[in-house]
Write a protein that holds these residues in place. Structure first.
Motif, PDB file in Angstrom:
ATOM      1  N   GLU A  49       0.837  -1.207   0.000  1.00 12.69           N
ATOM      2  CA  GLU A  49       0.000   0.000   0.000  1.00 12.69           C
ATOM      3  C   GLU A  49       0.867   1.251   0.000  1.00 12.69           C
ATOM      4  N   ILE A  50       1.927   1.220   0.818  1.00 19.10           N
ATOM      5  CA  ILE A  50       2.836   2.378   0.884  1.00 19.10           C
ATOM      6  C   ILE A  50       3.547   2.556  -0.448  1.00 19.10           C
ATOM      7  N   GLN A  51       4.015   1.440  -1.046  1.00 21.21           N
ATOM      8  CA  GLN A  51       4.681   1.519  -2.347  1.00 21.21           C
ATOM      9  C   GLN A  51       3.740   2.073  -3.407  1.00 21.21           C
ATOM     10  N   GLU A  52       2.507   1.608  -3.415  1.00 22.41           N
ATOM     11  CA  GLU A  52       1.526   2.091  -4.391  1.00 22.41           C
ATOM     12  C   GLU A  52       1.248   3.574  -4.180  1.00 22.41           C
ATOM     13  N   LYS A  53       1.132   3.973  -2.920  1.00 27.19           N
ATOM     14  CA  LYS A  53       0.866   5.384  -2.615  1.00 27.19           C
ATOM     15  C   LYS A  53       2.043   6.246  -3.075  1.00 27.19           C
ATOM     16  N   ILE A  54       3.256   5.787  -2.790  1.00 21.60           N
ATOM     17  CA  ILE A  54       4.450   6.540  -3.194  1.00 21.60           C
ATOM     18  C   ILE A  54       4.537   6.600  -4.717  1.00 21.60           C
ATOM     19  N   ALA A  55       4.285   5.466  -5.390  1.00 20.72           N
ATOM     20  CA  ALA A  55       4.325   5.446  -6.861  1.00 20.72           C
ATOM     21  C   ALA A  55       3.301   6.420  -7.437  1.00 20.72           C
ATOM     22  N   LYS A  56       2.108   6.452  -6.847  1.00 18.40           N
ATOM     23  CA  LYS A  56       1.053   7.361  -7.312  1.00 18.40           C
ATOM     24  C   LYS A  56       1.478   8.815  -7.101  1.00 18.40           C
ATOM     25  N   GLU A  57       2.043   9.111  -5.935  1.00 17.28           N
ATOM     26  CA  GLU A  57       2.483  10.476  -5.643  1.00 17.28           C
ATOM     27  C   GLU A  57       3.611  10.896  -6.583  1.00 17.28           C
ATOM     28  N   ILE A  58       4.524   9.959  -6.865  1.00 16.90           N
ATOM     29  CA  ILE A  58       5.615  10.258  -7.794  1.00 16.90           C
ATOM     30  C   ILE A  58       5.059  10.543  -9.182  1.00 16.90           C
ATOM     31  N   GLU A  59       4.115   9.737  -9.622  1.00 15.74           N
ATOM     32  CA  GLU A  59       3.508   9.926 -10.943  1.00 15.74           C
ATOM     33  C   GLU A  59       2.776  11.269 -11.016  1.00 15.74           C
ATOM     34  N   GLU A  60       2.037  11.598  -9.962  1.00 11.32           N
ATOM     35  CA  GLU A  60       1.327  12.881  -9.931  1.00 11.32           C
ATOM     36  C   GLU A  60       2.313  14.041  -9.955  1.00 11.32           C
TER      37      GLU A  60
END
Length: 183
Positions: A49-60
């Motif tokens: 979940e943390i990895q997905e959240k970080i990946a999403k934030e990086i993409e944004e």
């Protein structure tokens, strides 16, 4: 005989206690294994979940930066276009006499009907000399290069700065389309 019964009961009690103890140890071991497994699963789930959240934030953040850079790039392009038109206006004021004669001859050719039916023509000093050499009467009265043709109900502005502005307004949509197209 009582002693043997007691011994037998004592032996049976010991075996029962050992069995219960083993079962208790086994249950504790199973609970520990289950707890470890659940803990690992929970940790793994939270890590994902943390990895997905970080990946999403990086993409944004990446998309936001791309939009900002695109905006700055387009702003620079627009500034360059404005500078080009500004430079064109400055250069047109300093045309060599030969080129100025060609430009004026072209304007006269394109606006011949209006020039010869004009009530009054007001021109810049250099354009006035060229027009008078060609037999066209004008008044000197413009500070910038070009001329204004006044007719009965109409005024045609052929100052070079106006012509450049009209060209800019006419060509801006096409220039913008070319410059700002996302490729």
């Amino acid at each position: 005989m009582v002693e043997k019964i007691l011994e037998y009961l004592d032996e049976k009690a010991k075996k029962e206690i050992e069995t219960l103890w083993r079962e208790k140890e086994e249950m504790i071991s199973n609970l520990e294994k289950d707890f470890e497994k659940r803990s690992k699963e929970k940790i793994e789930k939270e890590r994902k979940e943390i990895q997905e959240k970080i990946a999403k934030e990086i993409e944004e953040a990446k998309q936001r930066k791309e939009r900002e850079l695109l905006f700055l790039f387009q702003k620079k392009k627009l500034k360059i276009v404005r500078e080009i038109y500004s430079l064109a206006c400055q250069r047109i004021q300093n045309l060599s006499p030969e080129i100025l004669e060609k430009v004026v001859a072209n304007l006269v050719k394109k606006n011949e009907k209006d020039i010869f039916s004009a009530k009054e023509i007001i021109a810049s000093q250099r354009v006035n000399k060229i027009l008078e050499k060609n037999g066209i009467q004008t008044k000197v009265g413009l500070d910038e290069e070009g001329m204004i043709i006044r007719k009965e109900n109409q005024e045609i502005d052929l100052r070079f700065s106006t012509l450049i502005l009209e060209s800019k307004e006419k060509n801006d949509p096409e220039i913008a389309k070319s410059l700002f197209a996302n490729k």
